[in-house]
Motif scaffolding. Structure first.
Motif, mmCIF file in Angstrom:
data_model
loop_
_atom_site.group_PDB
_atom_site.id
_atom_site.type_symbol
_atom_site.label_atom_id
_atom_site.label_comp_id
_atom_site.label_asym_id
_atom_site.label_seq_id
_atom_site.Cartn_x
_atom_site.Cartn_y
_atom_site.Cartn_z
ATOM 1 N N PRO A 1 113.545 11.019 44.851
ATOM 2 C CA PRO A 1 112.911 10.885 46.168
ATOM 3 C C PRO A 1 111.804 11.909 46.398
ATOM 4 N N LEU A 2 111.992 13.087 45.831
ATOM 5 C CA LEU A 2 110.957 14.110 45.982
ATOM 6 C C LEU A 2 109.683 13.710 45.228
ATOM 7 N N ASP A 3 109.883 13.124 44.054
ATOM 8 C CA ASP A 3 108.720 12.666 43.291
ATOM 9 C C ASP A 3 107.974 11.564 44.054
ATOM 10 N N TRP A 4 108.751 10.699 44.689
ATOM 11 C CA TRP A 4 108.114 9.634 45.472
ATOM 12 C C TRP A 4 107.342 10.224 46.656
ATOM 13 N N ALA A 5 107.922 11.186 47.299
ATOM 14 C CA ALA A 5 107.240 11.815 48.429
ATOM 15 C C ALA A 5 105.940 12.484 47.959
ATOM 16 N N ARG A 6 105.974 13.099 46.788
ATOM 17 C CA ARG A 6 104.773 13.755 46.268
ATOM 18 C C ARG A 6 103.707 12.710 45.944
ATOM 19 N N LEU A 7 104.173 11.578 45.383
ATOM 20 C CA LEU A 7 103.225 10.523 45.005
ATOM 21 C C LEU A 7 102.553 9.911 46.236
ATOM 22 N N THR A 8 103.348 9.655 47.262
ATOM 23 C CA THR A 8 102.772 9.001 48.439
ATOM 24 C C THR A 8 101.864 9.927 49.244
ATOM 25 N N SER A 9 102.052 11.216 49.101
ATOM 26 C CA SER A 9 101.217 12.144 49.858
ATOM 27 C C SER A 9 99.909 12.455 49.128
ATOM 28 N N LEU B 1 98.517 2.876 46.247
ATOM 29 C CA LEU B 1 99.806 2.233 46.010
ATOM 30 C C LEU B 1 99.871 0.844 46.652
ATOM 31 N N ARG B 2 98.824 0.408 47.238
ATOM 32 C CA ARG B 2 98.854 -0.861 47.952
ATOM 33 C C ARG B 2 98.716 -2.053 47.007
ATOM 34 N N GLY B 3 98.052 -1.819 45.912
ATOM 35 C CA GLY B 3 97.871 -2.947 44.982
ATOM 36 C C GLY B 3 96.690 -3.828 45.346
ATOM 37 N N VAL C 1 104.008 -5.820 56.122
ATOM 38 C CA VAL C 1 104.098 -6.240 54.722
ATOM 39 C C VAL C 1 103.836 -5.035 53.819
ATOM 40 N N TYR C 2 104.778 -4.832 52.898
ATOM 41 C CA TYR C 2 104.667 -3.685 51.984
ATOM 42 C C TYR C 2 104.632 -4.166 50.551
ATOM 43 N N ASN C 3 103.861 -3.475 49.759
ATOM 44 C CA ASN C 3 103.896 -3.666 48.320
ATOM 45 C C ASN C 3 104.970 -2.722 47.761
ATOM 46 N N ILE C 4 106.090 -3.287 47.359
ATOM 47 C CA ILE C 4 107.208 -2.436 46.928
ATOM 48 C C ILE C 4 107.200 -2.180 45.420
ATOM 49 N N THR C 5 106.212 -2.722 44.733
ATOM 50 C CA THR C 5 106.168 -2.578 43.269
ATOM 51 C C THR C 5 106.159 -1.117 42.823
ATOM 52 N N PRO C 6 105.331 -0.268 43.385
ATOM 53 C CA PRO C 6 105.360 1.129 42.908
ATOM 54 C C PRO C 6 106.656 1.866 43.243
ATOM 55 N N TYR C 7 107.349 1.348 44.269
ATOM 56 C CA TYR C 7 108.582 2.055 44.674
ATOM 57 C C TYR C 7 109.787 1.651 43.836
ATOM 58 N N LEU C 8 109.682 0.563 43.104
ATOM 59 C CA LEU C 8 110.854 0.041 42.376
ATOM 60 C C LEU C 8 111.577 1.098 41.545
ATOM 61 N N LEU D 1 107.109 4.147 53.044
ATOM 62 C CA LEU D 1 106.258 3.121 52.421
ATOM 63 C C LEU D 1 104.896 3.017 53.118
ATOM 64 N N GLU D 2 104.537 4.027 53.855
ATOM 65 C CA GLU D 2 103.291 3.930 54.617
ATOM 66 C C GLU D 2 102.087 3.673 53.704
ATOM 67 N N SER D 3 102.073 4.342 52.596
ATOM 68 C CA SER D 3 100.921 4.194 51.695
ATOM 69 C C SER D 3 100.982 2.900 50.886
ATOM 70 N N CYS D 4 102.076 2.126 51.063
ATOM 71 C CA CYS D 4 102.227 0.856 50.336
ATOM 72 C C CYS D 4 101.954 -0.344 51.240
ATOM 73 N N MET D 5 101.582 -0.093 52.486
ATOM 74 C CA MET D 5 101.421 -1.194 53.431
ATOM 75 C C MET D 5 100.135 -1.967 53.129
ATOM 76 N N VAL D 6 100.315 -3.276 53.086
ATOM 77 C CA VAL D 6 99.156 -4.118 52.801
ATOM 78 C C VAL D 6 98.719 -4.952 54.009
ATOM 79 N N GLY D 7 99.582 -5.098 54.973
ATOM 80 C CA GLY D 7 99.171 -5.914 56.119
ATOM 81 C C GLY D 7 100.338 -6.181 57.034
ATOM 82 N N ILE D 8 100.188 -7.252 57.829
ATOM 83 C CA ILE D 8 101.242 -7.658 58.753
ATOM 84 C C ILE D 8 101.594 -9.114 58.483
#
Ligand code: HEM
Length: 330
Positions: free
Chosen positions: A214-222, A228-230, A264-271, A306-313
């Motif tokens: 989780p820490l690595d994910w937090a570092r990546l998203t910041s 990360l949206r794709g 709508v989120y792109n969850i691919t990077p979070y998998l 997942l804020e940085s993974c959001m692609v839309g609504i």
């Protein structure tokens, strides 16, 4: 003035006192002499005689001589103290502690042997390891070496005689684990009521591969440099109809999208970062995962994660403006 002297004095003051002459086979010469002197004196004189006698006794035995020293004196030279003691009436019975149950009382040692203890739990027919088979202790008596019960099983630890008369200490019969009564006061040993104290289900967390904590994910998203949206970084938020969402299943080279709370989120990077594992997360790919997410972990702050993974609504089918941008909605 030892207490025995006072008892002797009281005994002499009795009107019917008759000091019998000492038995020749039981008393030695000083023992004979002392009571005969006493008989010659009248009752008043007896007190002064006794006083002198007690002084002599103190001089012979020492002012504060211990029992051992007395015993030494008796063994070497028969003193007046001994003769006095023989002339005395038998002492009152000594208070003894109530005998312990047989299981808790160590077997008294053989009189002529050195006390030895065997702490090993041994069978009656087995030979204890100590004393040795050819030792003097073993040969000394038919009763064998005394055994010590290391811990009395039933008897509570002995207390002072006064303490033994007191009622036993109060003991609560059962720990109070009722949250309504104990935890609100902060007393007792019961754990505080919490949702996680007793997990209703075993954890389904998976072992994440190194670098995917989780820490690595937090570092990546910041990191602002990561996209990360794709979708192209400069592309505005999309209006995503169900038909488009269905295509984003994570298969056939496409990213996995899901809808959580209308976004709508792109969850691919979070998998690879998902603590519940990729298959679990993929259950919501290409569809609205709000209900599923809420069933598993409603406490997870998906919006922040997942804020940085959001692609839309998510929008209804046909509710897509010409250009698909989200600026109009804002
Ligand atoms: C897409 C958004 C999701 C995010 C951001 C997310 C995030 C998380 C996080 C942070 C945890 C750790 C929870 C904790 O330690 O208390 C977790 C655990 C888990 N997640 Fe997700 N999750 C998502 C979707 C899902 C979905 C759709 C499922 C199921 C279909 C799922 C199943 C699980 C499971 C089974 C665990 C393990 C729970 C446990 O036993 O402790 N997750 N998820």
């Amino acid at each position: 003035h030892p207490p025995a002297s006072w008892a002797f004095l009281a005994w002499l003051r009795r009107p019917s006192v008759q000091i019998a002459p000492a038995e020749p086979e039981e008393h030695n010469a000083p023992a004979k002499a002392m009571p005969q002197d006493m008989q010659k004196a009248d009752e008043d004189n007896a007190i002064s005689v006794i006083g002198d006698y007690l002084k002599e006794l103190g001089a012979a035995g020492g002012e504060d001589s211990s029992d051992e020293e007395d015993m030494e004196d008796e063994a070497t030279t028969p003193s007046k103290a001994e003769s006095d003691r023989k002339a005395m009436p038998p002492p009152p019975p000594i208070f003894k502690k109530p005998a312990l149950p047989a299981a808790a009382t160590p077997t008294p040692p053989a009189p002529e042997s050195t006390p030895t203890f065997n702490l090993e739990p041994s069978e009656d027919n087995s030979i204890p390891s100590f004393p040795a088979a050819n030792s003097a202790q073993r040969a000394s008596g038919g009763r064998g070496p005394p055994r010590l019960n290391a811990v009395p099983q039933v008897q509570p630890p002995l207390r002072s005689p006064t303490a033994s008369l007191m009622s036993p200490p109060m003991r609560s019969p059962l720990p109070n684990r009722n949250p309504t009564s104990s935890s609100s006061l902060g007393s007792g040993l019961a754990p505080p009521p919490t949702h996680s104290a007793i997990p209703s289900k075993p954890s389904k967390k998976v072992l994440l591969t190194p670098g995917h904590s989780p820490l690595d994910w937090a570092r990546l998203t910041s990191s602002p440099s990561e996209n990360l949206r794709g979708v192209p970084a400069n592309m505005p938020y999309l209006r995503v109809p169900p038909s488009l969402l269905k295509q984003m299943t994570g298969r056939k080279g496409k990213d996995a999208w899901t809808v959580l709370g209308g976004k709508v989120y792109n969850i691919t990077p979070y998998l690879p970062y998902h603590p519940g594992g990729e298959p679990e997360l993929m259950k919501c790919a290409g569809r609205d995962g709000t209900r599923l997410f809420g069933e598993v972990h409603p406490w997870v702050n998906y919006e922040g994660m997942l804020e940085s993974c959001m692609v839309g609504i998510a929008v209804a089918e046909g509710d897509v403006p010409g250009k698909g941008g989200l600026e109009e909605m804002d």
